[in-house]
Design an enzyme around this catalytic site. Structure first.
Site, PDB file in Angstrom:
ATOM      1  N   CYS A  14       2.114  46.870  61.246  1.00 47.05           N
ATOM      2  CA  CYS A  14       1.511  46.305  60.026  1.00 47.05           C
ATOM      3  C   CYS A  14       1.993  46.947  58.731  1.00 47.05           C
ATOM      4  O   CYS A  14       2.053  46.293  57.680  1.00 47.05           O
ATOM      5  CB  CYS A  14      -0.010  46.414  60.089  1.00 47.05           C
ATOM      6  SG  CYS A  14      -0.711  46.162  61.731  1.00 47.05           S
ATOM      7  N   CYS A  69       4.652  45.448  56.125  1.00 48.04           N
ATOM      8  CA  CYS A  69       4.319  44.390  55.154  1.00 48.04           C
ATOM      9  C   CYS A  69       3.201  44.805  54.210  1.00 48.04           C
ATOM     10  O   CYS A  69       3.187  44.417  53.047  1.00 48.04           O
ATOM     11  CB  CYS A  69       3.882  43.122  55.890  1.00 48.04           C
ATOM     12  SG  CYS A  69       5.243  42.280  56.685  1.00 48.04           S
ATOM     13  N   HIS A  70       2.226  45.555  54.726  1.00 52.17           N
ATOM     14  CA  HIS A  70       1.033  45.829  53.909  1.00 52.17           C
ATOM     15  C   HIS A  70       1.075  47.198  53.221  1.00 52.17           C
ATOM     16  O   HIS A  70       0.247  47.458  52.352  1.00 52.17           O
ATOM     17  CB  HIS A  70      -0.225  45.729  54.776  1.00 52.17           C
ATOM     18  CG  HIS A  70      -0.413  44.365  55.381  1.00 52.17           C
ATOM     19  ND1 HIS A  70      -0.868  43.289  54.665  1.00 52.17           N
ATOM     20  CD2 HIS A  70      -0.160  43.897  56.630  1.00 52.17           C
ATOM     21  CE1 HIS A  70      -0.917  42.214  55.450  1.00 52.17           C
ATOM     22  NE2 HIS A  70      -0.478  42.556  56.649  1.00 52.17           N
ATOM     23  N   MET A 107       2.173  35.779  58.250  1.00 54.87           N
ATOM     24  CA  MET A 107       1.489  36.761  59.099  1.00 54.87           C
ATOM     25  C   MET A 107       1.674  36.342  60.565  1.00 54.87           C
ATOM     26  O   MET A 107       1.337  35.212  60.936  1.00 54.87           O
ATOM     27  CB  MET A 107      -0.006  36.763  58.731  1.00 54.87           C
ATOM     28  CG  MET A 107      -0.872  37.502  59.712  1.00 54.87           C
ATOM     29  SD  MET A 107      -0.879  39.288  59.419  1.00 54.87           S
ATOM     30  CE  MET A 107      -2.188  39.754  60.550  1.00 54.87           C
ATOM     31  N   HIS A 139      12.916  43.370  48.306  1.00 57.16           N
ATOM     32  CA  HIS A 139      12.917  43.511  49.769  1.00 57.16           C
ATOM     33  C   HIS A 139      14.345  43.477  50.305  1.00 57.16           C
ATOM     34  O   HIS A 139      15.042  44.459  50.249  1.00 57.16           O
ATOM     35  CB  HIS A 139      12.034  42.415  50.372  1.00 57.16           C
ATOM     36  CG  HIS A 139      11.772  42.595  51.821  1.00 57.16           C
ATOM     37  ND1 HIS A 139      10.901  43.538  52.303  1.00 57.16           N
ATOM     38  CD2 HIS A 139      12.264  41.951  52.913  1.00 57.16           C
ATOM     39  CE1 HIS A 139      10.867  43.479  53.632  1.00 57.16           C
ATOM     40  NE2 HIS A 139      11.697  42.524  54.017  1.00 57.16           N
ATOM     41  N   HIS A 166      13.038  35.180  51.860  1.00 57.17           N
ATOM     42  CA  HIS A 166      13.446  36.193  52.853  1.00 57.17           C
ATOM     43  C   HIS A 166      14.841  35.817  53.338  1.00 57.17           C
ATOM     44  O   HIS A 166      14.996  35.037  54.279  1.00 57.17           O
ATOM     45  CB  HIS A 166      12.446  36.237  54.011  1.00 57.17           C
ATOM     46  CG  HIS A 166      12.602  37.476  54.850  1.00 57.17           C
ATOM     47  ND1 HIS A 166      13.671  37.663  55.685  1.00 57.17           N
ATOM     48  CD2 HIS A 166      11.842  38.592  54.955  1.00 57.17           C
ATOM     49  CE1 HIS A 166      13.550  38.848  56.272  1.00 57.17           C
ATOM     50  NE2 HIS A 166      12.451  39.428  55.853  1.00 57.17           N
TER      51      HIS A 166
HETATM   52 FE1  DHE Z   1      13.189  43.687  58.543  1.00 63.68          FE
HETATM   53  C1  DHE Z   1      16.348  43.765  57.162  1.00 63.68           C
HETATM   54  C2  DHE Z   1      12.025  45.526  55.979  1.00 63.68           C
HETATM   55  C3  DHE Z   1      10.044  43.049  59.626  1.00 63.68           C
HETATM   56  C4  DHE Z   1      14.414  42.494  61.470  1.00 63.68           C
HETATM   57  N1  DHE Z   1      14.033  44.464  56.851  1.00 63.68           N
HETATM   58  C5  DHE Z   1      15.356  44.388  56.465  1.00 63.68           C
HETATM   59  C6  DHE Z   1      15.518  45.092  55.217  1.00 63.68           C
HETATM   60  C7  DHE Z   1      14.286  45.611  54.892  1.00 63.68           C
HETATM   61  C8  DHE Z   1      13.357  45.208  55.917  1.00 63.68           C
HETATM   62  C9  DHE Z   1      13.945  46.436  53.683  1.00 63.68           C
HETATM   63  C10 DHE Z   1      16.807  45.247  54.431  1.00 63.68           C
HETATM   64  C11 DHE Z   1      17.544  46.463  54.871  1.00 63.68           C
HETATM   65  C12 DHE Z   1      18.890  46.599  54.167  1.00 63.68           C
HETATM   66  O1  DHE Z   1      19.610  45.593  54.076  1.00 63.68           O
HETATM   67  O2  DHE Z   1      19.222  47.706  53.728  1.00 63.68           O
HETATM   68  N2  DHE Z   1      11.340  44.153  57.887  1.00 63.68           N
HETATM   69  C13 DHE Z   1      11.089  44.928  56.818  1.00 63.68           C
HETATM   70  C14 DHE Z   1       9.673  45.048  56.646  1.00 63.68           C
HETATM   71  O3  DHE Z   1       9.089  45.781  55.795  1.00 63.68           O
HETATM   72  C15 DHE Z   1       9.027  44.069  57.532  1.00 63.68           C
HETATM   73  C16 DHE Z   1       8.631  42.864  56.728  1.00 63.68           C
HETATM   74  C17 DHE Z   1       7.789  44.533  58.227  1.00 63.68           C
HETATM   75  C18 DHE Z   1       7.936  45.709  59.129  1.00 63.68           C
HETATM   76  O4  DHE Z   1       6.933  46.170  59.631  1.00 63.68           O
HETATM   77  O5  DHE Z   1       9.038  46.190  59.338  1.00 63.68           O
HETATM   78  C19 DHE Z   1      10.201  43.729  58.454  1.00 63.68           C
HETATM   79  N3  DHE Z   1      12.364  42.893  60.261  1.00 63.68           N
HETATM   80  C20 DHE Z   1      11.055  42.744  60.499  1.00 63.68           C
HETATM   81  C21 DHE Z   1      10.811  42.219  61.818  1.00 63.68           C
HETATM   82  O6  DHE Z   1       9.681  42.000  62.348  1.00 63.68           O
HETATM   83  C22 DHE Z   1      12.125  41.953  62.424  1.00 63.68           C
HETATM   84  C23 DHE Z   1      12.290  40.450  62.629  1.00 63.68           C
HETATM   85  C24 DHE Z   1      12.302  42.597  63.794  1.00 63.68           C
HETATM   86  C25 DHE Z   1      12.245  44.090  63.807  1.00 63.68           C
HETATM   87  O7  DHE Z   1      13.202  44.664  64.291  1.00 63.68           O
HETATM   88  O8  DHE Z   1      11.285  44.690  63.385  1.00 63.68           O
HETATM   89  C26 DHE Z   1      13.061  42.488  61.351  1.00 63.68           C
HETATM   90  N4  DHE Z   1      15.032  43.206  59.188  1.00 63.68           N
HETATM   91  C27 DHE Z   1      15.321  42.761  60.444  1.00 63.68           C
HETATM   92  C28 DHE Z   1      16.747  42.563  60.544  1.00 63.68           C
HETATM   93  C29 DHE Z   1      17.311  42.906  59.297  1.00 63.68           C
HETATM   94  C30 DHE Z   1      16.210  43.319  58.467  1.00 63.68           C
HETATM   95  C31 DHE Z   1      17.463  42.034  61.779  1.00 63.68           C
HETATM   96  C32 DHE Z   1      18.777  42.863  58.886  1.00 63.68           C
HETATM   97  C33 DHE Z   1      19.182  41.465  58.657  1.00 63.68           C
HETATM   98  C34 DHE Z   1      20.592  41.322  58.189  1.00 63.68           C
HETATM   99  O9  DHE Z   1      21.241  40.363  58.626  1.00 63.68           O
HETATM  100  O10 DHE Z   1      21.051  42.153  57.399  1.00 63.68           O
END
Ligand code: DHE
Length: 580
Positions: free
Chosen positions: A80, A83-84, A121, A360, A403
Site C-alpha cells: 500500500c 501509492c498512499h 485501487m 511519478h 501512467h
Molecule cells: Fe511501479 C516503474 C513506482 C506499482 C511495475 N514504478 C515505476 C517508477 C516508479 C514506480 C517511481 C519509475 C521508475 C523509473 O523509471 O526510474 N510503482 C510505483 C509505485 O509507487 C506504485 C504505484 C505502488 C507501489 O507500491 O509500488 C507502483 N509498479 C507497481 C506495480 O504494482 C507493478 C505493476 C508491479 C510491481 O513490480 O510492483 C509495477 N513500475 C513497474 C514497472 C516499471 C515501474 C514494470 C518500469 C516500467 C518501464 O517500462 O520502465
C-alpha cells in the site's frame, strides 16, 4: 539526517498520544519489543476511542494486537505504501490519514480493499491477493496512526555495502555466449529475484537473488553492468560478462525505493550510479564500478506550488541526461525535478525545476532531449528540457491519473512525432506532440485522446520499427480486460476514434488457475517481438507471452517453475538506449 528522528519524536508522540496511551493501558508488552526491533512505533487503540465501529467487535476491544499491528505494517509496506505514502499523506492513491479513514469508516475501507476501484485501487480481496482476514486487518490498520520508520543515513548505507568481486578480480572480456544486447532482465516480484532471459532462444540463462520485488532494471552505458533495485531499497550490481552473470556488489540505500540509474554522458560512462528512495526520502550517488556509497542527499523540503514543508517527498523516476553530466531526479510530493550535476559530486550543483506535484513515471521523447513525466494525482504531464534545464510546459492529459511507464514514441500520421501515455484511472490514451521544429502548432499539446481497453492501464509501448501501439490494463477489476492488451495500428490514428485489436494474452498463456494480470510490454532488440508478463499469484503458474509484432500472432510462451510472479522486463539494448 539521523538527528531528525529525535527531533520529530515529540511531535509524533503528540499526534499519537491517544494511541500510545491505549497501548500502554492495554499492557501490550509485545508492542514495545516490536518497536525496539524495527524502530516503528506501534499503535493500538480501542474502537470507542477512535470512534470506529467494526462488526463483531465491542467498543472496548483494542483495534488490533501488537502482533496484528506488526503484520499489518508489513502488508502496508509491501502493498500500500507505494501509492498512499509511508506517512499516508497520499500521492497516486488518496491520503489515508486518520481524519480521512475515520470519516470513511471500517466498512468503507473494507469495501475499497476488497473490491478495488476503477480509479486504480487493486481489488486485493476479490483477486485473492489478500485473504478475508488480511482485508479485515488492513481495514482496521488504516484507522490507527501510521508509524514512522527510522532514518537511514550514510553509516547505515555503508554498513549494508558489500563488494563481492572487486573490479580487478572481474573478467577482462565477456566469458559467456549470451547476446547481451538482446537479454531481458525480468523481475520475479515475490521471490526477490531477477531472471535473465535470452531474447534469441527464450532460455532462462540465470536467476539471481536480489532485494524484494525489484522495481526496475537499468543498464550501464557500456552495457556490461545491470543495476536492479528492490522495493526494500537494495541495489544489486550484476556483471553480465561473467559466466553465469552474477552480483558483484550490493548496497541498501534506504528502506523503501523504486528507482536506479547510471551515468551516461560521454566521459562519465559507468562512472556513477544513483538510486532514489521512497523512505527515507533521499537519493544516493554511488561509485559505478563498486556501488560504494559516496553521497546521500535528502529531498525533504517545500512543495513547488504552495511552498509548504512536506516530510516525505519520495524519489520517483530517475533518468540520465544525454545532454549534460546530469541525473534527472523526479521528486513526487514536492513536484520538483532535480537536475543533479555529477561532474563534481563533492561540490554538488543541483538545478531545481518546479514542475507539478506527485511526479511519478516518465520517459524521453524520441530525440532524448525532452523528459515527459506524469504528475499522476494531478492528471498532468510535465515536460522538461534536459538541454536547457528548464520546464517546457505542464499539460493536462485529458484522462485520470496518467501512467505511461516510460511512455511510447510514435510518428502520428497527422501530427508527426508524439509521446503516448495511458491512464490508471480511466480508459483514456493521450498523445502529446513532441516536435517543436517540424510541428510547432502541435508541440507540447495533447493532440488526440481515444479509448483503450479500460481503466487500470499501466504501460504503453511501441518501437521505432513497429507500426503498432500496445496498451495494457493490468489493474482493471474485470479479469478479461486485465488479462488482455489493446493494439492500435498507428496508421489508424488518423481517425478520431481509432479501433483496436484485443490480444487475449492470458488466454494464450494457457494458464487456467488464478486471475493473472497481463503487464508491461517490452520489445526485443530488433523490434520484431513484444513480450508481456502474465503475472499470477505467487503459488500459481505465471508466464511470459511473446507476440510477433508484424502479425500480432502468438509466437512463444515462456513457462518455467522458476518464473514466479514476473512483472517488469527490461531489454538490455532498449533500456540502455532509451528506445520505447
Ligand atoms: Fe511501479 C516503474 C513506482 C506499482 C511495475 N514504478 C515505476 C517508477 C516508479 C514506480 C517511481 C519509475 C521508475 C523509473 O523509471 O526510474 N510503482 C510505483 C509505485 O509507487 C506504485 C504505484 C505502488 C507501489 O507500491 O509500488 C507502483 N509498479 C507497481 C506495480 O504494482 C507493478 C505493476 C508491479 C510491481 O513490480 O510492483 C509495477 N513500475 C513497474 C514497472 C516499471 C515501474 C514494470 C518500469 C516500467 C518501464 O517500462 O520502465
Amino acid at each position: 539526517m539521523e538527528d531528525r528522528k529525535a527531533r520529530q519524536t515529540p511531535r509524533l508522540l503528540a499526534g499519537t498520544s491517544m494511541a500510545l496511551a491505549a497501548t500502554m493501558a492495554l499492557g501490550l508488552a509485545g508492542a514495545a519489543s516490536a518497536q525496539s526491533k524495527s524502530g516503528y512505533d506501534p499503535a493500538a487503540n480501542t474502537l470507542e476511542k477512535l470512534g470506529v465501529e467494526v462488526p463483531g467487535m465491542k467498543p472496548t476491544d483494542p483495534i488490533m494486537t501488537a502482533d496484528e499491528f506488526a503484520r499489518a505494517k508489513e502488508i502496508f509496506f509491501e502493498r500500500c505504501a507505494g501509492c498512499h505514502g509511508v506517512l499516508r499523506h497520499g500521492a497516486t492513491g488518496p491520503a489515508l490519514t486518520t481524519d480521512v479513514t475515520h470519516e470513511l469508516g471500517f466498512e468503507g475501507a473494507h469495501d475499497f480493499i476488497t473490491y478495488g476501484s476503477p480509479a486504480g485501487m487493486p481489488n486485493w480481496g476479490t483477486s485473492g491477493e489478500l485473504t478475508p482476514d488480511e482485508v479485515n486487518l488492513m481495514a482496521r490498520y488504516v484507522m490507527v496512526e501510521p508509524p514512522q520508520p527510522p532514518e537511514f543515513g550514510m553509516p547505515k548505507i555503508r554498513k549494508s555495502w558489500h563488494l563481492f568481486v572487486k573490479p580487478a578480480d572481474r573478467p577482462t572480456k565477456k566469458m559467456n555466449d549470451i547476446d547481451i544486447d538482446n537479454l531481458f532482465s525480468v523481475t520475479l516480484r515475490d521471490t526477490g529475484q531477477v531472471a535473465l532471459i535470452d531474447g534469441n532462444t527464450y532460455e532462462i540463462r540465470a536467476v539471481i537473488d536480489t532485494g524484494y520485488a525489484v522495481h526496475i532494471s537499468r543498464i550501464s552505458a557500456s552495457g556490461r553492468y545491470l543495476f536492479v533495485i528492490g522495493r526494500d531499497a537494495k541495489v544489486n550490481m550484476i556483471d553480465l560478462w561473467m559466466d553465469p552473470p552474477q552480483t558483484v556488489a550490493e548496497v541498501k540505500i534506504g528502506s523503501e525505493a523504486r528507482s536506479v540509474e547510471t551515468s551516461k554522458f560521454p566521459g562519465f560512462e559507468d562512472k556513477y550510479a544513483i538510486a532514489g528512495a521512497y523512505w527515507p526520502p533521499q537519493y544516493v550517488i554511488m561509485d559505478g564500478d563498486t556501488l560504494e556509497p559516496l553521497k546521500v542527499e535528502s529531498t525533504r523540503g517545500m512543495t513547488e506550488d504552495e511552498q509548504v514543508y512536506h516530510p516525505e517527498p519520495r524519489v520517483a523516476s530517475i533518468v540520465a541526461s544525454h545532454f549534460k553530466p546530469e541525473f534527472v531526479v523526479n521528486v513526487k510530493e514536492t513536484g520538483k525535478v532535480l537536475m543533479i550535476d555529477y561532474s563534481d559530486i563533492t561540490n554538488l550543483k543541483v538545478t531545481e525545476i518546479p514542475a507539478e506535484r506527485f511526479l511519478h513515471d516518465g520517459g524521453f521523447d524520441r530525440t532524448g532531449r525532452y523528459f515527459l513525466v506524469a504528475a499522476n494525482a494531478r492528471d498532468k504531464v510535465a515536460i522538461v528540457d534536459t538541454k536547457e534545464d528548464k520546464l517546457v510546459k505542464v499539460v493536462e492529459t485529458g484522462g485520470v491519473k496518467p501512467h505511461p511507464g516510460r511512455g511510447a514514441n510514435i510518428v502520428h500520421p497527422t501530427y508527426g512525432p508524439v509521446w503516448v501515455t495511458s491512464h490508471l484511472g480511466d480508459e483514456t490514451i493521450s498523445l502529446i506532440g513532441t516536435d517543436p521544429e517540424g510541428h510547432p502548432d502541435q508541440a507540447w499539446k495533447v493532440v488526440q485522446t481515444f479509448d483503450g481497453l479500460g481503466g487500470g492501464a499501466l504501460f504503453v509501448k511501441s518501437h521505432p520499427k513497429s507500426e503498432h501501439l500496445y496498451v495494457d490494463a493490468p489493474l482493471n477489476p474485470d479479469p478479461e480486460l486485465s488479462g488482455s492488451v489493446a493494439v492500435f495500428n498507428i496508421a489508424d490514428l488518423a481517425q478520431d476514434e481509432p479501433s483496436f485489436t484485443t490480444l487475449p494474452i492470458a488466454e494464450w498463456s494457457g494458464i487456467e488457475e488464478g486471475q493473472p494480470r497481463v503487464v508491461q510490454g517490452e520489445f526485443n532488440k530488433d523490434g520484431s517481438e513484444i513480450w508481456f508478463s502474465v503475472w499470477n499469484a505467487k503459488d500459481k503458474p505465471s508466464a511470459i507471452v511473446v507476440v510477433d509484432d508484424k502479425t500480432l500472432k502468438l509466437k512463444h510462451v515462456i513457462k518455467d517453475p522458476r518464473l514466479v510472479t514476473p512483472t517488469g522486463k527490461f531489454n538490455v539494448y532498449n533500456t540502455r538506449s532509451d528506445v520505447y
